[in-house]
Design an enzyme around this catalytic site. Structure first.
Site, PDB file in Angstrom:
ATOM      1  CG  HIS A  31      35.200  27.299  58.635  1.00  0.00           C
ATOM      2  ND1 HIS A  31      35.334  28.302  57.486  1.00  0.00           N
ATOM      3  CD2 HIS A  31      35.306  28.222  59.864  1.00  0.00           C
ATOM      4  CE1 HIS A  31      35.760  29.396  58.082  1.00  0.00           C
ATOM      5  NE2 HIS A  31      35.788  29.284  59.230  1.00  0.00           N
ATOM      6  CG  ASP A  32      32.881  30.395  56.926  1.00  0.00           C
ATOM      7  OD1 ASP A  32      31.998  30.277  57.839  1.00  0.00           O
ATOM      8  OD2 ASP A  32      33.367  31.288  56.845  1.00  0.00           O
ATOM      9  CE  LYS A  79      34.103  31.911  60.890  1.00  0.00           C
ATOM     10  NZ  LYS A  79      34.440  32.102  59.673  1.00  0.00           N
TER      11      LYS A  79
END
Length: 316
Positions: A36-37, A123
């Protein structure tokens, strides 16, 4: 308002994780791994060489390798480097223009760079499920478990875990493979997932005990060079471009020029051979002699890796 510079803190250990309300069995054949990110932009708010960041990266790299070896799909979220005001909407009010100001930092950090077969999703909101095909992808793959690691714990990682739960996808937040704005917010995210939306697990619990390497050709006294004193000394001297005969094993390796990426590569290679050391252990005293003492102790505690040759070098 943008993201503030983030203080470092000690990554929570597995024994400090909150108790899980549910007891789901992790099934690799039913799981996918969400990184994630982990873009340069978001990582840049931390001190890159801190023990927190190095532990995070080391654990994520180990988890990705485990997933690749076990047929678990690896999925990334990454914000686009060009986002118009309408797409960002309320994010502008909360965080400012974000990556629009630093498009050169859009890529995922090098240690975790996506590989062939990995999926990178744009995202747009805190949850990785919002405005993305993630749920559809998981259904198409027959996956109803989602490992979650990355940043930031109490924002995107937590919202993704909650969103997964509400879509009947079991989230497994890897408590020592996320980082946050602070220890307090990190622990809050773990408590919420453990009590309301999923399970909190550790990297070690997922990967399991390190597998012992297979010894081939009955040459059981031949350790890989990186697990011997002379081989490791030659490797590190080469990395810092020093003559091995002039190398001071008690000198600070960072002062010699050894960087965090090179240290991580050593940790990763040791792990492949069944030896688990972490960045925090190495950072406590970054000298060759201290590292060799740690490695020698690990060898002695791993019977299949402690033949006579290794024992002799351990006391050299």
């Amino acid at each position: 308002m943008t993201i503030p510079s983030l203080p470092t803190y000690t990554m929570p250990a597995a024994e400090a994780f909150p108790a899980n309300k549910v007891e789901w069995a992790f099934a690799p054949e039913k799981a996918a791994f969400l990184i994630h990110d982990m873009q340069e932009y978001f990582v840049s708010f931390y001190e890159r060489d801190s023990a927190l960041m190095q532990t995070l990266l080391s654990n994520l790299v180990a988890l990705k390798r485990f997933c690749k070896a076990n047929g678990i799909p690896v999925i990334y979220t990454a914000q686009p480097k060009e986002q118009n005001m309408a797409d960002r909407a309320l994010l502008n009010d909360m965080w400012g223009p974000g990556l629009n100001k630093s498009p050169e930092l859009q890529q995922v950090v090098e240690a975790l760079a996506p590989e062939a077969g990995d999926t990178v999703l744009d995202k747009w909101r805190y949850s990785a499920f919002q405005r993305s095909p993630l749920e559809h992808m998981l259904k198409e793959l027959g996956r109803d478990q989602l490992l979650i690691g990355g940043i930031y714990g109490h924002i995107g990682c937590l919202m993704t875990a909650v969103d997964a739960f509400m879509r009947d996808i079991k989230p497994f937040m890897v408590g020592d493979a996320i980082a946050d704005f602070s220890l307090e917010e990190h622990e809050m995210a773990l408590r919420y997932v453990a009590g309301r939306a999923g399970m909190v697990v550790s990297t070690a619990a997922l990967i399991g005990e390190p597998q012992q390497p297979q010894l081939i050709d009955d040459q059981q006294d031949d350790l890989p060079a990186v697990l011997t004193r002379s081989g490791l000394l030659a490797r590190i001297a080469g990395l810092v471009e020093e003559d091995v005969n002039e190398f001071d094993p008690d000198e600070n390796l960072v002062d010699y020029g050894l960087d965090s990426v090179q240290i991580m590569s050593l940790i990763t290679e040791w792990r492949k051979h069944g030896i688990v050391l972490n960045f925090v252990q190495l950072a406590e005293e970054p000298t060759f002699n201290h590292w060799w003492a740690l490695l020698a102790e690990a060898l002695q505690n791993t019977p299949a890796l402690a033949p006579q040759r290794g024992q002799k070098e351990a006391v050299a």
